[in-house]
Design a protein around this motif. Sequence first.
Motif, mmCIF file in Angstrom:
data_model
loop_
_atom_site.group_PDB
_atom_site.id
_atom_site.type_symbol
_atom_site.label_atom_id
_atom_site.label_comp_id
_atom_site.label_asym_id
_atom_site.label_seq_id
_atom_site.Cartn_x
_atom_site.Cartn_y
_atom_site.Cartn_z
ATOM 1 N N TRP A 162 0.842 -1.209 0.000
ATOM 2 C CA TRP A 162 0.000 0.000 0.000
ATOM 3 C C TRP A 162 0.873 1.253 0.000
ATOM 4 C CZ3 TRP A 162 -3.664 2.917 -1.117
ATOM 5 C CH2 TRP A 162 -4.272 3.833 -0.272
ATOM 6 N N ALA A 163 1.939 1.272 0.813
ATOM 7 C CA ALA A 163 2.821 2.426 0.876
ATOM 8 C C ALA A 163 3.528 2.657 -0.453
ATOM 9 C CB ALA A 163 3.848 2.236 2.003
ATOM 10 N N VAL A 164 4.012 1.582 -1.092
ATOM 11 C CA VAL A 164 4.700 1.710 -2.373
ATOM 12 C C VAL A 164 3.724 2.164 -3.462
ATOM 13 C CG1 VAL A 164 5.815 0.383 -4.219
ATOM 14 C CG2 VAL A 164 6.572 0.125 -1.852
ATOM 15 N N ALA A 165 2.516 1.626 -3.459
ATOM 16 C CA ALA A 165 1.519 2.035 -4.449
ATOM 17 C C ALA A 165 1.238 3.526 -4.355
ATOM 18 C CB ALA A 165 0.240 1.232 -4.257
ATOM 19 N N ARG A 166 1.107 4.027 -3.148
ATOM 20 C CA ARG A 166 0.845 5.462 -2.970
ATOM 21 C C ARG A 166 2.023 6.300 -3.436
ATOM 22 N NH1 ARG A 166 -2.285 7.058 2.482
ATOM 23 N NH2 ARG A 166 -1.513 9.034 1.706
ATOM 24 N N ALA A 167 3.237 5.850 -3.142
ATOM 25 C CA ALA A 167 4.413 6.603 -3.571
ATOM 26 C C ALA A 167 4.501 6.664 -5.091
ATOM 27 C CB ALA A 167 5.673 5.975 -2.980
ATOM 28 N N VAL A 173 1.626 0.357 -13.250
ATOM 29 C CA VAL A 173 2.266 -0.438 -12.206
ATOM 30 C C VAL A 173 1.192 -1.170 -11.423
ATOM 31 C CG1 VAL A 173 3.806 -0.450 -10.204
ATOM 32 C CG2 VAL A 173 4.098 1.291 -11.984
ATOM 33 N N VAL A 174 1.435 -2.443 -11.141
ATOM 34 C CA VAL A 174 0.526 -3.239 -10.319
ATOM 35 C C VAL A 174 1.296 -3.716 -9.094
ATOM 36 C CG1 VAL A 174 -1.032 -5.220 -10.204
ATOM 37 C CG2 VAL A 174 -0.710 -4.000 -12.378
ATOM 38 N N CYS A 175 0.837 -3.335 -7.905
ATOM 39 C CA CYS A 175 1.417 -3.801 -6.645
ATOM 40 C C CYS A 175 0.558 -4.953 -6.141
ATOM 41 C CB CYS A 175 1.458 -2.668 -5.623
ATOM 42 S SG CYS A 175 2.566 -1.323 -6.065
ATOM 43 N N ILE A 176 1.127 -6.150 -6.119
ATOM 44 C CA ILE A 176 0.373 -7.363 -5.794
ATOM 45 C C ILE A 176 0.671 -7.801 -4.364
ATOM 46 C CG2 ILE A 176 -0.040 -9.776 -6.409
ATOM 47 C CD1 ILE A 176 0.876 -9.081 -9.252
ATOM 48 N N ASP A 177 -0.339 -7.769 -3.520
ATOM 49 C CA ASP A 177 -0.214 -8.261 -2.148
ATOM 50 C C ASP A 177 -0.398 -9.773 -2.179
ATOM 51 O OD1 ASP A 177 -0.408 -8.860 0.538
ATOM 52 O OD2 ASP A 177 -2.425 -8.006 0.760
ATOM 53 N N HIS A 178 0.712 -10.502 -2.184
ATOM 54 C CA HIS A 178 0.655 -11.956 -2.307
ATOM 55 C C HIS A 178 0.254 -12.628 -1.006
ATOM 56 C CE1 HIS A 178 1.860 -15.957 -3.794
ATOM 57 N NE2 HIS A 178 2.395 -16.138 -2.599
ATOM 58 N N GLY A 179 0.522 -11.983 0.113
ATOM 59 C CA GLY A 179 0.248 -12.602 1.406
ATOM 60 C C GLY A 179 1.509 -13.211 1.992
ATOM 61 N N HIS A 180 1.342 -14.189 2.856
ATOM 62 C CA HIS A 180 2.473 -14.787 3.561
ATOM 63 C C HIS A 180 3.075 -15.932 2.745
ATOM 64 C CE1 HIS A 180 4.673 -16.940 6.766
ATOM 65 N NE2 HIS A 180 4.822 -15.745 7.269
ATOM 66 N N ALA A 181 4.392 -15.930 2.635
ATOM 67 C CA ALA A 181 5.111 -17.027 1.975
ATOM 68 C C ALA A 181 5.746 -17.872 3.068
ATOM 69 C CB ALA A 181 6.164 -16.488 1.023
ATOM 70 N N ALA A 182 5.246 -19.080 3.258
ATOM 71 C CA ALA A 182 5.648 -19.899 4.396
ATOM 72 C C ALA A 182 6.955 -20.655 4.179
ATOM 73 C CB ALA A 182 4.535 -20.890 4.734
ATOM 74 N N SER A 183 7.483 -20.663 2.964
ATOM 75 C CA SER A 183 8.694 -21.426 2.678
ATOM 76 C C SER A 183 9.434 -20.762 1.517
ATOM 77 C CB SER A 183 8.330 -22.867 2.294
ATOM 78 O OG SER A 183 7.651 -22.894 1.055
ATOM 79 N N PRO A 184 10.711 -21.127 1.315
ATOM 80 C CA PRO A 184 11.442 -20.591 0.156
ATOM 81 C C PRO A 184 10.753 -20.897 -1.172
ATOM 82 C CG PRO A 184 12.983 -21.534 1.724
ATOM 83 C CD PRO A 184 11.607 -21.886 2.216
ATOM 84 N N ASP A 185 10.183 -22.102 -1.301
ATOM 85 C CA ASP A 185 9.473 -22.445 -2.536
ATOM 86 C C ASP A 185 8.270 -21.539 -2.736
ATOM 87 O OD1 ASP A 185 11.248 -24.423 -3.207
ATOM 88 O OD2 ASP A 185 10.037 -26.065 -2.395
ATOM 89 N N SER A 241 -1.588 5.522 8.046
ATOM 90 C CA SER A 241 -0.302 5.062 8.571
ATOM 91 C C SER A 241 0.743 4.860 7.487
ATOM 92 C CB SER A 241 -0.488 3.749 9.341
ATOM 93 O OG SER A 241 -0.868 2.725 8.457
ATOM 94 N N CYS A 242 0.353 4.983 6.234
ATOM 95 C CA CYS A 242 1.281 4.730 5.127
ATOM 96 C C CYS A 242 1.479 6.001 4.328
ATOM 97 C CB CYS A 242 0.756 3.610 4.224
ATOM 98 S SG CYS A 242 0.674 2.021 5.058
ATOM 99 N N GLY A 243 2.443 6.785 4.683
ATOM 100 C CA GLY A 243 2.680 8.026 3.979
ATOM 101 C C GLY A 243 3.642 7.833 2.823
ATOM 102 N N ARG A 244 4.222 8.954 2.377
ATOM 103 C CA ARG A 244 5.208 8.884 1.308
ATOM 104 C C ARG A 244 6.506 9.468 1.825
ATOM 105 N NH1 ARG A 244 0.564 10.259 -1.689
ATOM 106 N NH2 ARG A 244 1.066 12.471 -1.615
ATOM 107 N N GLY A 245 7.037 8.855 2.873
ATOM 108 C CA GLY A 245 8.287 9.304 3.451
ATOM 109 C C GLY A 245 9.462 8.796 2.663
ATOM 110 N N PRO A 246 10.683 9.124 3.116
ATOM 111 C CA PRO A 246 11.897 8.708 2.397
ATOM 112 C C PRO A 246 12.015 7.198 2.224
ATOM 113 C CG PRO A 246 12.396 10.382 4.043
ATOM 114 C CD PRO A 246 10.980 9.968 4.273
ATOM 115 N N GLU A 257 9.589 4.854 2.121
ATOM 116 C CA GLU A 257 8.629 4.374 1.135
ATOM 117 C C GLU A 257 9.060 4.740 -0.276
ATOM 118 O OE1 GLU A 257 7.869 5.989 3.842
ATOM 119 O OE2 GLU A 257 6.526 4.678 5.007
ATOM 120 N N ALA A 258 9.579 5.962 -0.442
ATOM 121 C CA ALA A 258 10.042 6.397 -1.765
ATOM 122 C C ALA A 258 11.239 5.574 -2.215
ATOM 123 C CB ALA A 258 10.391 7.886 -1.721
ATOM 124 N N GLU A 259 12.164 5.294 -1.294
ATOM 125 C CA GLU A 259 13.337 4.493 -1.653
ATOM 126 C C GLU A 259 12.935 3.082 -2.060
ATOM 127 O OE1 GLU A 259 17.482 2.680 0.234
ATOM 128 O OE2 GLU A 259 16.192 3.945 1.474
#
Length: 217
Positions: A27-32, A96-108, A191-196, A198-200
Amino acid sequence: MHTPLATARKLVFASIGPTSAGPQAAWAVARALAAVQPRRVLLESRPAGAEWLASFAPPGRGQLPRLPDEVRSALRALPGGVWGTAAAVDHRHFDVVCIDHGHAASPDAALAAAARGHALCLVASAAREVADPAIALAEGISAHPSGVPTVVALCEPPASRAGWAGLIAERAPVPVVRLPLVTGSRPRARSCGRGPAEAELAARLLASAAERKGPRP
């Protein structure tokens, strides 16, 4: 963040370890990125984000007039000029599409998440016992034949002055960004601004995605 884009680029966010800050990071990256006009940015969060996205209004009259009706009906207008969806829509209508994949429980699982986009953001706690494996995993995914460029976002309290996190961010073999987020299950608009930070993070991910060759599903 001003990287020129010839086609839509997909940035995937996956939480690893004991954190659920992936949605907030996305969400923060999408806003930036949406602050760079006239860039069209989509935040895709499905299926877990359906309830959260339902609280926002659909596109108003005159907004996105050239989109097909089936795409428009699936979108919600989020603060900061971001479009959100919990449905599968055609990504070609966005820059740009920011995809919230969720939790990745393993390296695979993390590698499978990477296959969804042009760049991957592994979101982890800044605690050393979590961050060290996260950085090693990011290095492995970046070098894997099926992987993509991977960036690590180390989430820590906004007032944190942890010296170790700053030290590893400067010396890691992959890009590492310290992200001042209060971890939670869903993103919060205020809570998700466009601070340094998030921009980085946005800039590193977009540059990595733009450099990657080849199509993505």
